[in-house]
Structure formats: structure tokens, C-alpha cells
Design an enzyme around this catalytic site. Structure first.
Site, PDB file in Angstrom:
ATOM      1  N   ASP A   1       0.763  -1.186   0.155  1.00 54.59           N
ATOM      2  CA  ASP A   1      -0.033  -0.094  -0.203  1.00 54.59           C
ATOM      3  C   ASP A   1       0.621   1.461   0.437  1.00 54.59           C
ATOM      4  O   ASP A   1       0.631   2.731   0.167  1.00 54.59           O
ATOM      5  CB  ASP A   1      -1.185  -0.396   1.299  1.00 54.59           C
ATOM      6  N   SER A   2       2.057   0.862   0.301  1.00 50.30           N
ATOM      7  CA  SER A   2       3.113   1.732  -0.331  1.00 50.30           C
ATOM      8  C   SER A   2       3.324   2.865  -1.554  1.00 50.30           C
ATOM      9  O   SER A   2       3.854   3.839  -1.771  1.00 50.30           O
ATOM     10  CB  SER A   2       4.518   1.216   0.286  1.00 50.30           C
TER      11      SER A   2
ATOM     12  N   ASP B   1      -1.406  -6.055  -0.469  1.00 48.22           N
ATOM     13  CA  ASP B   1      -1.517  -5.795   1.268  1.00 48.22           C
ATOM     14  C   ASP B   1      -2.800  -4.935   0.796  1.00 48.22           C
ATOM     15  O   ASP B   1      -3.322  -3.978   0.363  1.00 48.22           O
ATOM     16  CB  ASP B   1      -0.542  -4.509   0.484  1.00 48.22           C
TER      17      ASP B   1
ATOM     18  N   LYS C   1      -1.588  -9.067   2.993  1.00 51.63           N
ATOM     19  CA  LYS C   1      -0.674  -8.902   3.914  1.00 51.63           C
ATOM     20  C   LYS C   1      -1.904  -7.787   4.716  1.00 51.63           C
ATOM     21  O   LYS C   1      -2.267  -7.226   3.936  1.00 51.63           O
ATOM     22  CB  LYS C   1       0.842  -8.272   3.795  1.00 51.63           C
TER      23      LYS C   1
ATOM     24  N   GLU D   1      -1.261  -5.140   8.111  1.00 52.50           N
ATOM     25  CA  GLU D   1      -1.085  -5.199   9.447  1.00 52.50           C
ATOM     26  C   GLU D   1      -1.720  -5.428  10.568  1.00 52.50           C
ATOM     27  O   GLU D   1      -3.409  -4.777  10.493  1.00 52.50           O
ATOM     28  CB  GLU D   1      -0.666  -3.386   9.372  1.00 52.50           C
TER      29      GLU D   1
ATOM     30  N   GLU E   1       8.706  -4.136  10.368  1.00 51.37           N
ATOM     31  CA  GLU E   1       9.430  -2.876  10.520  1.00 51.37           C
ATOM     32  C   GLU E   1       9.689  -1.663  11.658  1.00 51.37           C
ATOM     33  O   GLU E   1       8.740  -1.818  12.386  1.00 51.37           O
ATOM     34  CB  GLU E   1       7.690  -1.992   9.568  1.00 51.37           C
TER      35      GLU E   1
END
Ligand code: KIV
Length: 259
Positions: free
Chosen positions: A44-45, A83, A113, A115, A176
Site C-alpha cells: 500500500d506504499s 497489501d 498482507k 498490518e 517494520e
């Protein structure tokens, strides 16, 4: 060339370091795949790198799926992980399951993925039961920076969180900006691979944002090793093109068609 499976990634732990980079488009994904990257992360970066947003929060599910699809078109060997963006899994379990499955069904990803820590265990468990591979992501969680900032993660509780995520079914965990000795402890406490970013050398694998690694973004983070200064190379190429067109040096007759 065989397509990598989740079990191939898990088996590398303790034997071979796992490599991962982000990709958001077909040509980058093709380069990474052909170069031999194990995991291509459609992060999502892309909210920052591709869309120019300040954080990862604005990118939507549909935008993520679009990028996953075009990345997947290029892949022959690497594992493709999509993501899950902000708001795609936090509201309800049902939403989380549906959106994760969309990454496989519409985005052609091999897994997702997510978070989070204890609060995502139920979701991870359900997805795993239904055959959706999940990569965890703990430490600095960019979707939560509005409240928690970009601080170094030092909380020993992360060891327990990692164990619980493993129990719930994740096949690997991104660490991270975790203090490197803690990242080592987490890595040694679980049987699935850790993939580090800004978390030191003792993780089972490493991930970076491709655009940082080739110097397309002009960020100066201590944890990023720039293997190229692509921003300068691209800028010079464009300047040379402008000059050639203006001076009438491009195109030449050799570069032109004759009837
Ligand atoms: O979105 C992303 O690119 C990421 C990584 C760099 C781990 O989450």
C-alpha cells in the site's frame, strides 16, 4: 521455472534468506521476477510512491486490486502478495474476509498482507481456514501513523504477538522498524520466516520499496541501500531527449520510415 508456493517460502527459514521488493506495475514486476525475487509485494506504499500521498491511508481497495492485477500479469515465479489497505479489514470480520478474497479472485494474488496484532487474529484464522495465505505485519504499522507515528518498535510484547499470529496461521511476518535485537528474538521465537524492513540483519528475509532501492524516490532513510541513482539517470535521459528534439537531432533519417 516453477511458481513459488507459500510452503517454499516457509522452508527457506534457517537455510536461505528470503528476498522481497515492492512492485506496482507490469514492467517492474517482470524485472523483479526475472531477477529472481522470492516475494513481490504490491504494497500500500503505492499510495506514497505512485499516487504522491503523504501516508498509505488514502489508497483504496479498487486501486490496490488494479495494481495487483497488472503486477500478476508479469509474474512467472515469484509469490505475489497484495497489501490490505486502510479500511479494508478494520470495520468488520465479514469485510476483511471479502476484501482479502478479492485480492486472490480479482487481483490474482497468491496471498495478502495485513498490518496488526491481537486484533486481527480472528481474521487471520478464518482466512487461513478458507485457504487464503496471510503475511503478518508488526512493529511500525504505517496505516496507524496518525496516532503512533514512525517510532522504532521496542516493545517485547511483539514476541508474543508474533507467536499468536503464527498460531493463527500467518505464513510469514513483516517486521517494520523493529529494534534489531528484538527482531532477532522474534525471528528465533517462531517457526515461520520474518521479513525485515529497517529491522536489521537477523530477520529471515528482507523487503524494501523498489523505488527507494533504485533511487527513484529521493528519500534518505538510514535503512535504505540505494543500488542506483535512477532519479538522476532518468532526469538526464529526459534532458538529453529535450535537447535532441529542439536541436533537430532526433529523429535521424535512420530512425524514420521510408515508403
Ligand atoms: O507497503 C509496503 O510497501 C510495505 C512494506 C515495505 C513492508 O508494507
Amino acid at each position: 521455472m516453477n511458481k513459488l508456493k507459500v510452503e517454499d517460502i516457509i522452508k527457506k527459514k534457517g537455510f536461505e534468506k528470503i528476498t522481497s521488493l515492492t512492485a506496482y506495475d507490469y514492467i517492474t514486476a517482470k524485472i523483479l521476477d526475472e531477477a529472481g525475487i522470492d516475494i513481490v509485494l504490491v504494497g500500500d506504499s503505492l499510495s506514497n510512491v505512485i499516487q504522491g500521498n503523504r501516508t498509505t491511508i488514502p489508497v483504496s481497495m479498487d486501486e490496490m486490486l488494479y495494481h495487483c492485477k497488472i503486477v500478476s500479469n508479469a509474474i512467472k515465479r515469484s509469490l505475489v502478495i497484495g497489501d490490505m489497505p486502510f479500511m479494508s479489514y478494520q470495520i468488520s470480520l465479514k469485510d476483511g474476509i471479502r476484501n482479502a478474497m478479492r485480492f486472490l479472485k480479482e487481483g490474482n494474488c497468491d496471498g495478502v498482507k495485513i498490518e496488526g496484532g491481537y486484533e486481527i487474529l480472528e481474521l487471520v484464522n478464518k482466512l487461513t481456514v478458507y485457504g487464503v495465505p496471510v503475511m503478518g505485519h508488526i512493529g511500525l504499522m504505517p496505516q496507524r501513523v496518525n496516532l503512533y507515528g514512525y517510532n522504532l518498535a521496542k516493545d517485547e510484547e511483539l514476541v508474543n504477538i508474533a507467536k499468536k499470529l503464527e498460531e493463527a496461521g500467518v505464513f510469514s511476518i513483516v517486521l517494520e522498524k523493529v529494534e534489531y535485537k528484538l527482531a532477532k528474538k522474534i525471528t528465533e521465537s517462531i517457526n515461520i520466516p520474518t521479513i525485515g524492513i529497517a529491522s536489521g540483519p537477523y530477520c529471515d528475509g528482507q523487503v524494501l520499496v523498489f523505488h527507494d532501492m533504485v533511487g527513484l524516490t529521493q528519500t534518505k532513510f538510514k535503512f535504505v541501500r540505494k543500488y542506483l541513482n535512477a532519479y538522476e539517470l532518468f532526469t538526464n535521459a529526459v534532458k538529453n531527449y529535450i535537447q535532441d528534439v529542439k536541436l533537430g537531432n532526433f529523429p535521424s533519417l535512420e530512425e524514420s520510415y521510408e515508403g
